[in-house]
Design a protein around this motif. Structure first.
Motif, PDB file in Angstrom:
ATOM      1  N   VAL A  12       0.841  -1.204   0.000  1.00 20.13           N
ATOM      2  CA  VAL A  12       0.000   0.000   0.000  1.00 20.13           C
ATOM      3  C   VAL A  12       0.873   1.250   0.000  1.00 20.13           C
ATOM      4  O   VAL A  12       0.646   2.182  -0.775  1.00 20.13           O
ATOM      5  CB  VAL A  12      -0.963  -0.015   1.209  1.00 20.13           C
ATOM      6  N   VAL A  13       1.891   1.272   0.854  1.00 23.13           N
ATOM      7  CA  VAL A  13       2.779   2.434   0.929  1.00 23.13           C
ATOM      8  C   VAL A  13       3.553   2.591  -0.375  1.00 23.13           C
ATOM      9  O   VAL A  13       3.691   3.707  -0.902  1.00 23.13           O
ATOM     10  CB  VAL A  13       3.726   2.307   2.146  1.00 23.13           C
ATOM     11  N   VAL A  14       4.040   1.508  -0.938  1.00 21.08           N
ATOM     12  CA  VAL A  14       4.787   1.577  -2.203  1.00 21.08           C
ATOM     13  C   VAL A  14       3.886   2.104  -3.325  1.00 21.08           C
ATOM     14  O   VAL A  14       4.308   2.948  -4.132  1.00 21.08           O
ATOM     15  CB  VAL A  14       5.385   0.195  -2.556  1.00 21.08           C
ATOM     16  N   LEU A  15       2.639   1.649  -3.367  1.00 19.00           N
ATOM     17  CA  LEU A  15       1.717   2.123  -4.391  1.00 19.00           C
ATOM     18  C   LEU A  15       1.458   3.625  -4.249  1.00 19.00           C
ATOM     19  O   LEU A  15       1.509   4.368  -5.238  1.00 19.00           O
ATOM     20  CB  LEU A  15       0.387   1.358  -4.311  1.00 19.00           C
ATOM     21  N   LEU A  16       1.212   4.082  -3.018  1.00 18.55           N
ATOM     22  CA  LEU A  16       0.965   5.508  -2.811  1.00 18.55           C
ATOM     23  C   LEU A  16       2.205   6.350  -3.111  1.00 18.55           C
ATOM     24  O   LEU A  16       2.106   7.447  -3.678  1.00 18.55           O
ATOM     25  CB  LEU A  16       0.479   5.755  -1.388  1.00 18.55           C
ATOM     26  N   LEU A  17       3.397   5.846  -2.758  1.00 15.91           N
ATOM     27  CA  LEU A  17       4.631   6.576  -3.084  1.00 15.91           C
ATOM     28  C   LEU A  17       4.839   6.647  -4.591  1.00 15.91           C
ATOM     29  O   LEU A  17       5.247   7.686  -5.135  1.00 15.91           O
ATOM     30  CB  LEU A  17       5.828   5.907  -2.408  1.00 15.91           C
ATOM     31  N   TRP A  18       4.559   5.565  -5.289  1.00 15.23           N
ATOM     32  CA  TRP A  18       4.720   5.525  -6.750  1.00 15.23           C
ATOM     33  C   TRP A  18       3.767   6.517  -7.424  1.00 15.23           C
ATOM     34  O   TRP A  18       4.144   7.229  -8.350  1.00 15.23           O
ATOM     35  CB  TRP A  18       4.496   4.096  -7.238  1.00 15.23           C
ATOM     36  N   LEU A  19       2.511   6.555  -6.919  1.00 15.43           N
ATOM     37  CA  LEU A  19       1.544   7.493  -7.487  1.00 15.43           C
ATOM     38  C   LEU A  19       1.955   8.944  -7.226  1.00 15.43           C
ATOM     39  O   LEU A  19       1.787   9.814  -8.097  1.00 15.43           O
ATOM     40  CB  LEU A  19       0.140   7.229  -6.912  1.00 15.43           C
ATOM     41  N   ALA A  20       2.496   9.231  -6.051  1.00 13.02           N
ATOM     42  CA  ALA A  20       2.954  10.590  -5.746  1.00 13.02           C
ATOM     43  C   ALA A  20       4.163  10.953  -6.597  1.00 13.02           C
ATOM     44  O   ALA A  20       4.305  12.100  -7.047  1.00 13.02           O
ATOM     45  CB  ALA A  20       3.288  10.709  -4.263  1.00 13.02           C
ATOM     46  N   TRP A  21       5.039  10.002  -6.860  1.00 15.60           N
ATOM     47  CA  TRP A  21       6.246  10.239  -7.658  1.00 15.60           C
ATOM     48  C   TRP A  21       5.898  10.522  -9.117  1.00 15.60           C
ATOM     49  O   TRP A  21       6.553  11.336  -9.775  1.00 15.60           O
ATOM     50  CB  TRP A  21       7.159   9.024  -7.536  1.00 15.60           C
TER      51      TRP A  21
END
Length: 149
Positions: A12-21
């Motif tokens: 979940v955290v990786v997905l949200l970080l990827w979307l923010a990036w």
């Protein structure tokens, strides 16, 4: 269960970080990444709240009588591996202590009871007779001296 929580949190955290990036607007990127990480961890902890297990001893109880010392109670609770139920008898109730109106009700409230730790000034003979089938371990407080003048 703790590992399962983090196994859900990491994707979940990786997905949200990827979307923010991937956002085209790069302003405030570090704050957006931080907010995404906090949001992801918060969501997972909301779904899987952390729990703690505490051992409770059904065979042991602590009976507080008049004159008990709160420090003695804390020391006794620290020594116990499993948390015993705390009762009060003829004294003001401690925050987690259940008040007893009679010692006969002690057996009804805790059927598997075998050992009672007695704190305070203690009980008189008639009251001790009501606990005759139980192992009573006294941790008594000295009664105050009475001045006669």
């Amino acid at each position: 269960m703790l590992y399962l929580t983090w196994l859900f949190a990491i994707p979940v955290v990786v997905l949200l970080l990827w979307l923010a990036w991937r956002r085209p607007n790069r302003q405030r990127l570090p704050w957006r990444l931080l907010a995404s990480a906090v949001a992801g961890i918060s969501l997972v902890l909301l779904v899987f709240p952390p729990v703690t297990k505490q051992a409770i001893s059904p065979s042991t109880a602590i009976l507080l009588t008049k004159g008990y010392d709160a420090d003695s109670l804390e020391a006794l609770l620290q020594k116990q591996e499993a948390k015993p139920q705390v009762y009060t008898y003829k004294t003001a109730a401690e925050n987690n202590a259940a008040p007893l109106t009679s010692l006969h009700s002690l057996r009804q409230k805790q059927p598997g009871l075998q050992t009672v730790h007695l704190l305070g000034y203690g009980l008189d003979e008639q009251e001790l007779q009501q606990l005759q089938n139980l192992q009573v371990q006294p941790h008594l407080t000295q009664a105050p001296a009475v001045c006669r003048g």
